[in-house]
Design a protein around this motif. Sequence first.
Motif, short mmCIF file in Angstrom:
data_model
loop_
_atom_site.label_atom_id
_atom_site.label_comp_id
_atom_site.label_asym_id
_atom_site.label_seq_id
_atom_site.Cartn_x
_atom_site.Cartn_y
_atom_site.Cartn_z
N LEU A 1 0.83 -1.21 0.00
CA LEU A 1 0.00 0.00 0.00
C LEU A 1 0.85 1.25 0.00
N GLU A 2 1.85 1.28 0.86
CA GLU A 2 2.69 2.47 0.96
C GLU A 2 3.51 2.69 -0.31
N MET A 3 3.97 1.62 -0.91
CA MET A 3 4.85 1.73 -2.07
C MET A 3 4.11 2.07 -3.36
N THR A 4 2.79 1.97 -3.35
CA THR A 4 2.01 2.28 -4.55
C THR A 4 1.03 3.42 -4.33
N SER A 5 1.25 4.22 -3.32
CA SER A 5 0.25 5.20 -2.91
C SER A 5 0.53 6.63 -3.35
N SER A 6 1.79 7.04 -3.37
CA SER A 6 2.10 8.45 -3.54
C SER A 6 1.58 9.02 -4.86
N LEU A 7 1.92 8.39 -5.99
CA LEU A 7 1.49 8.91 -7.29
C LEU A 7 -0.03 8.87 -7.46
N PRO A 8 -0.72 7.76 -7.13
CA PRO A 8 -2.18 7.78 -7.23
C PRO A 8 -2.83 8.88 -6.41
N ASN A 9 -2.31 9.14 -5.20
CA ASN A 9 -2.91 10.19 -4.39
C ASN A 9 -2.70 11.56 -5.01
N ARG A 10 -1.60 11.77 -5.70
CA ARG A 10 -1.41 13.02 -6.43
C ARG A 10 -2.48 13.16 -7.51
N ARG A 11 -2.78 12.06 -8.17
CA ARG A 11 -3.83 12.08 -9.20
C ARG A 11 -5.21 12.33 -8.60
N TYR A 12 -5.48 11.71 -7.44
CA TYR A 12 -6.76 11.94 -6.79
C TYR A 12 -6.94 13.43 -6.47
#
Length: 396
Positions: A286-297
């Motif tokens: 979860l932590e390793m795949t979260s930063s970029l998607p949250n920027r998109r959100y």
Amino acid sequence: MRLPAPRGPLTSLLFERLAHPPEAYPYRANGRAGQGRFTDHQHPRAPHGHLSERRPAADGRSAHAYAHLIGGHGAEGWPSPLHVGDGGLGDDDFQLALFACYELHYQGFQDVDDRWEWHPWLLAARAVLEERFEEALGRAVARPSLDGPKGVRRALNELTADDAGPSVSTFLARHADRGQFREFVVHRSIYHLKEADPHTWAIPRLRGAAKAALVEIQADEYGGGRPERMHSELFRATMRGLGLDDSYGAYLGQVPGITLAVSNAMSLFGLHRRLRGALAGHLAALEMTSSLPNRRYATGLRRLGGDDDAARFYDEHVQADAVHEQIAAHDLCANLAAGEPALAQDILYGAACALELERLWAGHVLDRWERGVTSLVEAPAAKVPAREGCDAASKR
């Protein structure tokens, strides 16, 4: 939160039982009521060994053999294990039943007596559901290869670098309308309003550097001691900004089985000490795949008129998860594998489960939206309750 409407035979029976006080269903052992314990030959023990080395219990039985217990002594009326379904990851009835069993260990239900949490009938029933769920995960998720415990961090990086799945975050950033973004938030509310809680179960089960790393991550999730900075509270602000009901579990009755399966996997791993390695790997994924998607959100929410208060939850995760990624992969998982080499394969499997469930969930949501229908259980999407305020508004 109150019990939602049942979705099939499992939840109908379970919710009917939970609506009554536990003493209405006294536990029986050897035909005598009130003992409150299992005999040696009845105990629904979990299989011995780690998740990567599943083998039958010492006596050769598994949850499939507990029909005499689930359907008989102290649990009259519960369907035989042969009739609880196959634990399908998208089965609404099955996943809601398992979610309700797990929820008794979190905030519970207003209309359910808290004493049900440790009632032998409930625990025995849950054991059957859990075995079916583990089997379904095993069918859906291939076990990643691993070249020894020292290769855990490299293997995690390889797993999370795979960007081949459907991307809900890209769709939300570029194409989603306000109703679709609100649906996305409804799905995520099932986990985000209890964010960090499932993974916190691992803290007393770890030691040394791995334990310290998990505490560091969780402290951030809980706002560093400031209630208003807790990630669950930031998500409530997002919900209010979208005109959604921000009360805990408000939309439990409207999310599909695959959304519940995402949360159920966290609870499964968190509530069983034998699965602590899988829980650590799950968190790392979860932590390793979260930063970029949250920027998109955040981009998508602002595109649709959301203000900074509504987008703060996503902004926070862009920054926090970039740091948590390194802590989770190295300080937590690599140290855990070094200290307990037998858990190394479980760490990778837990990460793979997190990623595969996310892909399945994203596929469900995007397929529904592409067909012009709601991704929620109740239709039309306009039935999602709204509050006054801004109606503006994967991989994760």
